[in-house]
Design a protein around this motif. Structure first.
Motif, PDB file in Angstrom:
ATOM      1  N   VAL A  12       0.851  -1.196   0.000  1.00  0.00           N
ATOM      2  CA  VAL A  12       0.000   0.000   0.000  1.00  0.00           C
ATOM      3  C   VAL A  12       0.887   1.246   0.000  1.00  0.00           C
ATOM      4  N   ARG A  13       1.873   1.223   0.882  1.00  0.00           N
ATOM      5  CA  ARG A  13       2.824   2.342   0.970  1.00  0.00           C
ATOM      6  C   ARG A  13       3.475   2.603  -0.392  1.00  0.00           C
ATOM      7  N   ASP A  14       3.951   1.533  -1.022  1.00  0.00           N
ATOM      8  CA  ASP A  14       4.672   1.697  -2.285  1.00  0.00           C
ATOM      9  C   ASP A  14       3.752   2.133  -3.425  1.00  0.00           C
ATOM     10  N   ARG A  28      -1.190  -2.972  15.321  1.00  0.00           N
ATOM     11  CA  ARG A  28      -0.013  -3.692  15.847  1.00  0.00           C
ATOM     12  C   ARG A  28       1.240  -3.397  15.016  1.00  0.00           C
ATOM     13  N   ARG A  29       1.108  -2.574  14.001  1.00  0.00           N
ATOM     14  CA  ARG A  29       2.215  -2.411  13.047  1.00  0.00           C
ATOM     15  C   ARG A  29       3.266  -1.399  13.499  1.00  0.00           C
ATOM     16  N   ASP A  30       4.362  -1.357  12.725  1.00  0.00           N
ATOM     17  CA  ASP A  30       5.523  -0.580  13.186  1.00  0.00           C
ATOM     18  C   ASP A  30       5.398   0.929  13.000  1.00  0.00           C
ATOM     19  N   ASP A  74       8.073  -2.778  22.987  1.00  0.00           N
ATOM     20  CA  ASP A  74       7.462  -4.039  22.556  1.00  0.00           C
ATOM     21  C   ASP A  74       8.407  -4.795  21.636  1.00  0.00           C
ATOM     22  N   ASP A  75       8.982  -4.083  20.686  1.00  0.00           N
ATOM     23  CA  ASP A  75       9.809  -4.745  19.673  1.00  0.00           C
ATOM     24  C   ASP A  75      10.942  -3.819  19.222  1.00  0.00           C
ATOM     25  N   PRO A  76      12.099  -3.927  19.891  1.00  0.00           N
ATOM     26  CA  PRO A  76      13.216  -3.031  19.548  1.00  0.00           C
ATOM     27  C   PRO A  76      13.736  -3.216  18.126  1.00  0.00           C
ATOM     28  N   THR A  77      13.429  -4.337  17.482  1.00  0.00           N
ATOM     29  CA  THR A  77      13.913  -4.494  16.100  1.00  0.00           C
ATOM     30  C   THR A  77      13.279  -3.445  15.188  1.00  0.00           C
ATOM     31  N   ARG A  78      12.223  -2.813  15.650  1.00  0.00           N
ATOM     32  CA  ARG A  78      11.606  -1.740  14.845  1.00  0.00           C
ATOM     33  C   ARG A  78      12.586  -0.584  14.640  1.00  0.00           C
ATOM     34  N   ALA A  79      13.544  -0.452  15.542  1.00  0.00           N
ATOM     35  CA  ALA A  79      14.557   0.603  15.367  1.00  0.00           C
ATOM     36  C   ALA A  79      15.401   0.311  14.118  1.00  0.00           C
ATOM     37  N   VAL A  80      15.714  -0.952  13.899  1.00  0.00           N
ATOM     38  CA  VAL A  80      16.484  -1.320  12.709  1.00  0.00           C
ATOM     39  C   VAL A  80      15.618  -1.129  11.460  1.00  0.00           C
ATOM     40  N   ARG A  81      14.343  -1.448  11.606  1.00  0.00           N
ATOM     41  CA  ARG A  81      13.423  -1.225  10.483  1.00  0.00           C
ATOM     42  C   ARG A  81      13.336   0.264  10.156  1.00  0.00           C
ATOM     43  N   ALA A  82      13.360   1.082  11.199  1.00  0.00           N
ATOM     44  CA  ALA A  82      13.321   2.537  10.976  1.00  0.00           C
ATOM     45  C   ALA A  82      14.529   2.967  10.151  1.00  0.00           C
ATOM     46  N   ALA A  83      15.680   2.432  10.476  1.00  0.00           N
ATOM     47  CA  ALA A  83      16.897   2.778   9.717  1.00  0.00           C
ATOM     48  C   ALA A  83      16.743   2.338   8.265  1.00  0.00           C
ATOM     49  N   ARG A  84      16.137   1.175   8.076  1.00  0.00           N
ATOM     50  CA  ARG A  84      15.957   0.650   6.718  1.00  0.00           C
ATOM     51  C   ARG A  84      15.068   1.585   5.892  1.00  0.00           C
ATOM     52  N   TYR A  85      13.944   1.987   6.456  1.00  0.00           N
ATOM     53  CA  TYR A  85      13.030   2.855   5.701  1.00  0.00           C
ATOM     54  C   TYR A  85      13.604   4.260   5.550  1.00  0.00           C
ATOM     55  N   ALA A  86      14.260   4.747   6.604  1.00  0.00           N
ATOM     56  CA  ALA A  86      14.833   6.099   6.532  1.00  0.00           C
ATOM     57  C   ALA A  86      15.887   6.142   5.433  1.00  0.00           C
ATOM     58  N   ALA A  87      16.706   5.093   5.360  1.00  0.00           N
ATOM     59  CA  ALA A  87      17.766   5.054   4.346  1.00  0.00           C
ATOM     60  C   ALA A  87      17.159   4.896   2.948  1.00  0.00           C
ATOM     61  N   ARG A  88      16.180   4.012   2.852  1.00  0.00           N
ATOM     62  CA  ARG A  88      15.625   3.718   1.520  1.00  0.00           C
ATOM     63  C   ARG A  88      14.864   4.910   0.936  1.00  0.00           C
ATOM     64  N   PHE A  89      14.042   5.537   1.769  1.00  0.00           N
ATOM     65  CA  PHE A  89      13.169   6.600   1.252  1.00  0.00           C
ATOM     66  C   PHE A  89      13.709   7.996   1.527  1.00  0.00           C
ATOM     67  N   LEU A 120      20.199  -8.048   8.684  1.00  0.00           N
ATOM     68  CA  LEU A 120      20.485  -8.595   7.355  1.00  0.00           C
ATOM     69  C   LEU A 120      19.619  -7.950   6.292  1.00  0.00           C
ATOM     70  N   ARG A 121      18.386  -7.695   6.644  1.00  0.00           N
ATOM     71  CA  ARG A 121      17.507  -7.044   5.661  1.00  0.00           C
ATOM     72  C   ARG A 121      18.008  -5.630   5.388  1.00  0.00           C
ATOM     73  N   LEU A 122      18.496  -4.983   6.413  1.00  0.00           N
ATOM     74  CA  LEU A 122      19.088  -3.658   6.207  1.00  0.00           C
ATOM     75  C   LEU A 122      20.345  -3.774   5.348  1.00  0.00           C
TER      76      LEU A 122
HETATM   77  P1  ATP Z   1       9.727  -4.097   2.328  1.00  0.00           P
HETATM   78  O1  ATP Z   1       9.289  -3.047   1.371  1.00  0.00           O
HETATM   79  O2  ATP Z   1      11.142  -3.915   2.766  1.00  0.00           O
HETATM   80  O3  ATP Z   1       9.389  -5.490   1.955  1.00  0.00           O
HETATM   81  P2  ATP Z   1       7.512  -4.211   4.088  1.00  0.00           P
HETATM   82  O4  ATP Z   1       6.884  -2.956   4.615  1.00  0.00           O
HETATM   83  O5  ATP Z   1       6.767  -5.036   3.108  1.00  0.00           O
HETATM   84  O6  ATP Z   1       8.940  -3.776   3.605  1.00  0.00           O
HETATM   85  P3  ATP Z   1       7.865  -6.513   5.815  1.00  0.00           P
HETATM   86  O7  ATP Z   1       8.986  -6.696   6.761  1.00  0.00           O
HETATM   87  O8  ATP Z   1       7.695  -7.441   4.670  1.00  0.00           O
HETATM   88  O9  ATP Z   1       7.950  -5.023   5.345  1.00  0.00           O
HETATM   89  O10 ATP Z   1       6.571  -6.501   6.683  1.00  0.00           O
HETATM   90  C1  ATP Z   1       5.267  -6.319   6.141  1.00  0.00           C
HETATM   91  C2  ATP Z   1       4.456  -5.410   7.047  1.00  0.00           C
HETATM   92  O11 ATP Z   1       4.325  -6.049   8.329  1.00  0.00           O
HETATM   93  C3  ATP Z   1       5.087  -4.059   7.322  1.00  0.00           C
HETATM   94  O12 ATP Z   1       4.730  -3.112   6.338  1.00  0.00           O
HETATM   95  C4  ATP Z   1       4.543  -3.733   8.682  1.00  0.00           C
HETATM   96  O13 ATP Z   1       3.230  -3.212   8.572  1.00  0.00           O
HETATM   97  C5  ATP Z   1       4.429  -5.075   9.361  1.00  0.00           C
HETATM   98  N1  ATP Z   1       5.596  -5.410  10.196  1.00  0.00           N
HETATM   99  C6  ATP Z   1       6.680  -6.114   9.853  1.00  0.00           C
HETATM  100  N2  ATP Z   1       7.534  -6.241  10.866  1.00  0.00           N
HETATM  101  C7  ATP Z   1       6.988  -5.583  11.919  1.00  0.00           C
HETATM  102  C8  ATP Z   1       7.387  -5.349  13.268  1.00  0.00           C
HETATM  103  N3  ATP Z   1       8.550  -5.793  13.736  1.00  0.00           N
HETATM  104  N4  ATP Z   1       6.539  -4.651  14.041  1.00  0.00           N
HETATM  105  C9  ATP Z   1       5.359  -4.202  13.561  1.00  0.00           C
HETATM  106  N5  ATP Z   1       4.946  -4.371  12.316  1.00  0.00           N
HETATM  107  C10 ATP Z   1       5.726  -5.057  11.488  1.00  0.00           C
END
Ligand code: ATP
Length: 362
Positions: free
Chosen positions: A27-29, A107-109, A151-166, A196-198
């Protein structure tokens, strides 16, 4: 949406009236007008049953009620709408699989990943309870609630991934919360999976730099900083030559680095010594050693690895050397001297090789 994701027509047909939504990154993309990606669907019903109706060999993950299907050559992840609660920070969530789409989005990031498009509606309207579209337009990453990184500190790494990508920024409150994120609260497996995904991103180096700037990478902690430097190396020549195996290479970065440390400790004095040490090492060992400081490997990769003799075994045989160890000995010695700049041209190579091949007793 129809043009970008024609396979959604099939999903609509077989959904059997159960509400199905396109969610997350797709949806985002779409809103960003980016190229299509693999898609994530959420169904208010049984994910596996929908996957079966789509003709999939269902790979079902019992715990999270999710299934995978292939549609027109694209991977589709299907999940039953679920709510999650975290029993303690960093632990795997407890899943309530009978939730509606609103709870599933909650529940999403980040807000930009918490939007959905209902597929059964003829005129589908964006479901955007957390105002992700606004943040997308403003280029902001914003968590949905203040406990998100706990709840989920790995979201910080995800933040870096999206910040870098976009090229996005952290919204100020999110930035404050992220500063408190503690990656050591999650298992190494989960942390490394996100790292690794980053690392596999085109902008990996920038992502790792952001993690460092945010205070989340400590030098030499868990190989993370190393992974950052390695990703940086692999993004430019000469190391980009072996980056086609990037994912595998970086996967191994986060594990033990055995042979690489020998290369770091070696400090070869001559090119021939460098080649002797490095040749036979796997690409992962080479790049790891370079990331750890073995700068001489740049010259190995740029110059010495490509040095070849003008002569070959046939020339030695023609000159009377018999097949066997003498042949190898002669060629190896000629190469050694060529690498060290002691011989030049075919005639000198042959002379040195013949002398070494004819030396008795070696
Ligand atoms: P990419 O474009 O890199 O594939 P994505 O947004 O599709 O990124 P995924 O990791 O495939 O990311 O996850 C799909 C969706 O699941 C995310 O868009 C997010 O809404 C949710 N999600 C994934 N991981 C988490 C997390 N750790 N905490 C909360 N929500 C998450």
């Amino acid at each position: 949406m129809r043009a970008a994701y024609p396979e959604l027509a099939t999903v609509r047909k077989v959904a059997g009236g159960k509400p199905v939504y396109l969610v997350g990154g797709a949806v985002r993309d779409l809103l960003l007008g980016r190229r299509r990606t693999d898609i994530d669907l959420v169904v208010e019903g049984d994910a596996a049953a929908l996957a079966v109706r789509l003709g999939a060999d269902v790979v079902e993950h019992e715990r999270f009620a999710t299934a995978k299907a292939q549609l027109d050559g694209h991977e589709v992840d299907i999940a039953t709408a679920r709510a999650e609660t975290y029993p303690q920070p960093g632990a795997l969530p407890e899943v309530e699989p009978t939730a509606g789409i609103a709870a599933d989005l909650a529940r999403r990031d980040f807000t930009i990943n918490a939007m959905a498009i209902p597929l059964l509606r003829r005129d589908p309207e964006l479901i955007d309870p957390h105002r992700g579209r606004e943040d997308l337009e403003a280029g902001l990453l914003r968590v949905l609630h203040s406990g998100s990184f706990d709840d989920d500190p790995t979201r910080a790494v995800r933040a870096a991934r999206y910040a870098a990508r976009f090229g996005f920024e952290l919204e100020p409150e999110t930035k404050g919360l992220l500063g408190q994120a503690d990656l050591s609260m999650v298992s190494a497996d989960r942390r490394n999976a996100e790292l690794l995904r980053l690392a596999a991103e085109a902008e990996a180096l920038r992502g790792f730099a952001l993690l460092t700037e945010w205070g989340l990478l400590k030098p030499h902690e868990n190989g993370m900083e190393l992974a950052g430097r390695t990703a940086g190396l692999l993004s430019e020549p000469p190391w980009s030559r072996i980056a086609d195996r990037g994912r595998a290479v970086l996967a191994a970065v986060l594990g033990p680095w055995g042979e690489a440390e020998k290369l770091v400790a070696a400090h070869p004095g001559r090119p021939s010594e460098a080649v002797k040490l490095a040749r036979g090492s796997a690409p992962i060992e080479l790049v790891l050693a370079r990331a750890l400081g073995a700068e001489w490997l740049d010259r190995y990769l740029e110059e010495w690895d490509a040095v070849r003799l003008e002569i070959d075994g046939a020339d030695l045989i023609e000159a009377g050397v018999s097949e066997g160890p003498a042949l190898g000995r002669g060629l190896a010695e000629a190469l050694r001297r060529k690498l060290d700049g002691e011989v030049d041209g075919r005639n000198e190579e042959l002379e040195v090789a013949l002398a070494a091949a004819r030396k008795p007793g070696e």
